[in-house]
Design a protein around this motif. Structure first.
Motif, PDB file in Angstrom:
ATOM      1  N   MET A   1     -39.337 -30.199 -41.926  1.00 55.79           N
ATOM      2  CA  MET A   1     -37.943 -30.573 -41.941  1.00 55.79           C
ATOM      3  C   MET A   1     -37.112 -29.378 -42.393  1.00 55.79           C
ATOM      4  O   MET A   1     -37.509 -28.642 -43.278  1.00 55.79           O
ATOM      5  CB  MET A   1     -37.741 -31.750 -42.895  1.00 55.79           C
ATOM      6  CG  MET A   1     -36.339 -32.271 -42.832  1.00 55.79           C
ATOM      7  SD  MET A   1     -36.053 -33.829 -43.690  1.00 55.79           S
ATOM      8  CE  MET A   1     -37.414 -34.834 -43.200  1.00 55.79           C
ATOM      9  N   LEU A   2     -35.963 -29.218 -41.785  1.00 55.70           N
ATOM     10  CA  LEU A   2     -35.044 -28.149 -42.153  1.00 55.70           C
ATOM     11  C   LEU A   2     -33.946 -28.733 -43.032  1.00 55.70           C
ATOM     12  O   LEU A   2     -33.533 -29.874 -42.832  1.00 55.70           O
ATOM     13  CB  LEU A   2     -34.419 -27.529 -40.896  1.00 55.70           C
ATOM     14  CG  LEU A   2     -35.387 -26.986 -39.848  1.00 55.70           C
ATOM     15  CD1 LEU A   2     -34.621 -26.585 -38.590  1.00 55.70           C
ATOM     16  CD2 LEU A   2     -36.165 -25.809 -40.404  1.00 55.70           C
ATOM     17  N   TYR A   3     -33.464 -27.945 -43.982  1.00 54.31           N
ATOM     18  CA  TYR A   3     -32.374 -28.428 -44.817  1.00 54.31           C
ATOM     19  C   TYR A   3     -31.566 -27.258 -45.350  1.00 54.31           C
ATOM     20  O   TYR A   3     -32.041 -26.128 -45.426  1.00 54.31           O
ATOM     21  CB  TYR A   3     -32.892 -29.297 -45.965  1.00 54.31           C
ATOM     22  CG  TYR A   3     -33.774 -28.578 -46.952  1.00 54.31           C
ATOM     23  CD1 TYR A   3     -33.250 -28.064 -48.143  1.00 54.31           C
ATOM     24  CD2 TYR A   3     -35.133 -28.410 -46.711  1.00 54.31           C
ATOM     25  CE1 TYR A   3     -34.055 -27.411 -49.048  1.00 54.31           C
ATOM     26  CE2 TYR A   3     -35.947 -27.762 -47.617  1.00 54.31           C
ATOM     27  CZ  TYR A   3     -35.410 -27.269 -48.786  1.00 54.31           C
ATOM     28  OH  TYR A   3     -36.202 -26.614 -49.684  1.00 54.31           O
ATOM     29  N   ARG A   4     -30.317 -27.565 -45.685  1.00 54.49           N
ATOM     30  CA  ARG A   4     -29.408 -26.597 -46.278  1.00 54.49           C
ATOM     31  C   ARG A   4     -28.299 -27.372 -46.961  1.00 54.49           C
ATOM     32  O   ARG A   4     -28.089 -28.553 -46.678  1.00 54.49           O
ATOM     33  CB  ARG A   4     -28.835 -25.667 -45.214  1.00 54.49           C
ATOM     34  CG  ARG A   4     -28.033 -26.380 -44.143  1.00 54.49           C
ATOM     35  CD  ARG A   4     -27.321 -25.448 -43.193  1.00 54.49           C
ATOM     36  NE  ARG A   4     -26.777 -26.124 -42.044  1.00 54.49           N
ATOM     37  CZ  ARG A   4     -25.687 -26.880 -42.038  1.00 54.49           C
ATOM     38  NH1 ARG A   4     -25.016 -27.079 -43.147  1.00 54.49           N
ATOM     39  NH2 ARG A   4     -25.253 -27.449 -40.934  1.00 54.49           N
ATOM     40  N   LYS A   5     -27.602 -26.702 -47.861  1.00 59.92           N
ATOM     41  CA  LYS A   5     -26.479 -27.366 -48.516  1.00 59.92           C
ATOM     42  C   LYS A   5     -25.367 -27.630 -47.510  1.00 59.92           C
ATOM     43  O   LYS A   5     -25.161 -26.850 -46.587  1.00 59.92           O
ATOM     44  CB  LYS A   5     -25.939 -26.508 -49.665  1.00 59.92           C
ATOM     45  CG  LYS A   5     -26.727 -26.651 -50.943  1.00 59.92           C
ATOM     46  CD  LYS A   5     -25.978 -26.032 -52.090  1.00 59.92           C
ATOM     47  CE  LYS A   5     -26.652 -26.365 -53.400  1.00 59.92           C
ATOM     48  NZ  LYS A   5     -25.902 -25.813 -54.534  1.00 59.92           N
ATOM     49  N   PHE A   6     -24.662 -28.742 -47.706  1.00 58.42           N
ATOM     50  CA  PHE A   6     -23.498 -29.031 -46.881  1.00 58.42           C
ATOM     51  C   PHE A   6     -22.449 -27.942 -47.089  1.00 58.42           C
ATOM     52  O   PHE A   6     -22.309 -27.411 -48.187  1.00 58.42           O
ATOM     53  CB  PHE A   6     -22.875 -30.384 -47.271  1.00 58.42           C
ATOM     54  CG  PHE A   6     -23.532 -31.563 -46.626  1.00 58.42           C
ATOM     55  CD1 PHE A   6     -23.109 -32.029 -45.395  1.00 58.42           C
ATOM     56  CD2 PHE A   6     -24.564 -32.230 -47.262  1.00 58.42           C
ATOM     57  CE1 PHE A   6     -23.704 -33.136 -44.800  1.00 58.42           C
ATOM     58  CE2 PHE A   6     -25.167 -33.334 -46.691  1.00 58.42           C
ATOM     59  CZ  PHE A   6     -24.737 -33.786 -45.449  1.00 58.42           C
ATOM     60  N   THR A   7     -21.732 -27.624 -46.031  1.00 62.36           N
ATOM     61  CA  THR A   7     -20.658 -26.635 -46.087  1.00 62.36           C
ATOM     62  C   THR A   7     -19.348 -27.291 -45.644  1.00 62.36           C
ATOM     63  O   THR A   7     -19.347 -28.436 -45.190  1.00 62.36           O
ATOM     64  CB  THR A   7     -20.948 -25.441 -45.157  1.00 62.36           C
ATOM     65  OG1 THR A   7     -20.871 -25.895 -43.799  1.00 62.36           O
ATOM     66  CG2 THR A   7     -22.317 -24.832 -45.425  1.00 62.36           C
ATOM     67  N   ALA A   8     -18.273 -26.534 -45.725  1.00 55.06           N
ATOM     68  CA  ALA A   8     -16.958 -27.049 -45.322  1.00 55.06           C
ATOM     69  C   ALA A   8     -16.939 -27.494 -43.860  1.00 55.06           C
ATOM     70  O   ALA A   8     -16.128 -28.348 -43.478  1.00 55.06           O
ATOM     71  CB  ALA A   8     -15.892 -25.981 -45.566  1.00 55.06           C
ATOM     72  N   ASN A   9     -17.818 -26.966 -43.043  1.00 57.25           N
ATOM     73  CA  ASN A   9     -17.854 -27.306 -41.613  1.00 57.25           C
ATOM     74  C   ASN A   9     -18.678 -28.556 -41.289  1.00 57.25           C
ATOM     75  O   ASN A   9     -18.808 -28.910 -40.124  1.00 57.25           O
ATOM     76  CB  ASN A   9     -18.414 -26.127 -40.817  1.00 57.25           C
ATOM     77  CG  ASN A   9     -17.557 -24.893 -40.945  1.00 57.25           C
ATOM     78  OD1 ASN A   9     -16.337 -24.989 -41.003  1.00 57.25           O
ATOM     79  ND2 ASN A   9     -18.192 -23.744 -41.010  1.00 57.25           N
ATOM     80  N   ASP A  10     -19.239 -29.202 -42.290  1.00 60.95           N
ATOM     81  CA  ASP A  10     -20.179 -30.306 -42.060  1.00 60.95           C
ATOM     82  C   ASP A  10     -19.614 -31.698 -42.316  1.00 60.95           C
ATOM     83  O   ASP A  10     -20.379 -32.667 -42.396  1.00 60.95           O
ATOM     84  CB  ASP A  10     -21.417 -30.125 -42.949  1.00 60.95           C
ATOM     85  CG  ASP A  10     -22.227 -28.904 -42.589  1.00 60.95           C
ATOM     86  OD1 ASP A  10     -22.277 -28.545 -41.403  1.00 60.95           O
ATOM     87  OD2 ASP A  10     -22.814 -28.301 -43.512  1.00 60.95           O
ATOM     88  N   PHE A  11     -18.308 -31.828 -42.443  1.00 65.66           N
ATOM     89  CA  PHE A  11     -17.753 -33.146 -42.763  1.00 65.66           C
ATOM     90  C   PHE A  11     -18.178 -34.200 -41.734  1.00 65.66           C
ATOM     91  O   PHE A  11     -18.482 -35.344 -42.106  1.00 65.66           O
ATOM     92  CB  PHE A  11     -16.225 -33.111 -42.873  1.00 65.66           C
ATOM     93  CG  PHE A  11     -15.631 -34.470 -43.130  1.00 65.66           C
ATOM     94  CD1 PHE A  11     -15.730 -35.052 -44.383  1.00 65.66           C
ATOM     95  CD2 PHE A  11     -15.016 -35.186 -42.104  1.00 65.66           C
ATOM     96  CE1 PHE A  11     -15.211 -36.325 -44.626  1.00 65.66           C
ATOM     97  CE2 PHE A  11     -14.499 -36.453 -42.329  1.00 65.66           C
ATOM     98  CZ  PHE A  11     -14.593 -37.022 -43.597  1.00 65.66           C
ATOM     99  N   ALA A  12     -18.218 -33.850 -40.475  1.00 63.49           N
ATOM    100  CA  ALA A  12     -18.579 -34.831 -39.434  1.00 63.49           C
ATOM    101  C   ALA A  12     -19.979 -35.402 -39.676  1.00 63.49           C
ATOM    102  O   ALA A  12     -20.212 -36.600 -39.436  1.00 63.49           O
ATOM    103  CB  ALA A  12     -18.485 -34.201 -38.046  1.00 63.49           C
TER     104      ALA A  12
END
Length: 159
Positions: A1-12
């Motif tokens: 599984m891939l993961y990363r912190k949410f960023t400003a571009n991920d609201f959707a």
């Protein structure tokens, strides 16, 4: 599984979860309206920037790169030795082992910090989520009403 912190571009991606009736039935028993979700997301981004390991992560299928859900480690500001673990998955991936995998990843991240206690809060009727946490070594420490909703607190001490 891939993961990363949410960023400003991920609201959707975030809104895809909090606006889903099935997902939120297990959390707040109501979907989050878009304006409230935007405010919550700003707080999420603030926590993501404030802490290196703690915060909210977006999880993706390794091969297809499709969004699966959210997992978070939220530091207790009053008890810095304690962190809350939580996750939300899109309904179409329920029952496929992703919740267990996300919980395992979050526990590994927690072990890389100075926290001593990891806790999780669930709806006591959410048996799949309870099973995931029990399999990670959590024990139930309290069941009752929380903010007008049924809740169960589970915890695990890190050695």
């Amino acid at each position: 599984m891939l993961y990363r912190k949410f960023t400003a571009n991920d609201f959707a991606l975030y809104y895809q979860l909090v606006s889903d009736e099935q997902v939120m039935a297990q959390i707040t028993e109501r979907v989050i309206p878009v304006e409230e979700a935007k405010l919550n997301y700003e707080k999420l981004l603030y926590r993501n920037e404030k802490y290196h390991m703690f915060g909210s992560y977006s999880f993706f299928h390794r091969e297809t790169k499709e969004f699966i859900g959210l997992g978070h480690l939220t530091l207790n500001e009053d008890k810095k030795e304690e962190v809350e673990l939580g996750y939300m998955l899109l309904p179409e991936v329920w029952g496929k082992g992703y919740g267990s995998e996300i919980a395992e990843i979050l526990m590994e991240l927690a072990k890389q910090t100075n926290v001593k206690i990891v806790k999780a809060i669930i709806d006591p009727a959410n048996f799949p989520s309870r099973k995931i946490l029990i399999n990670q070594g959590f024990t139930s420490v309290w069941i009752g009403e929380m903010d007008g909703l049924p809740g169960e607190v589970l915890r695990k001490e890190l050695g």
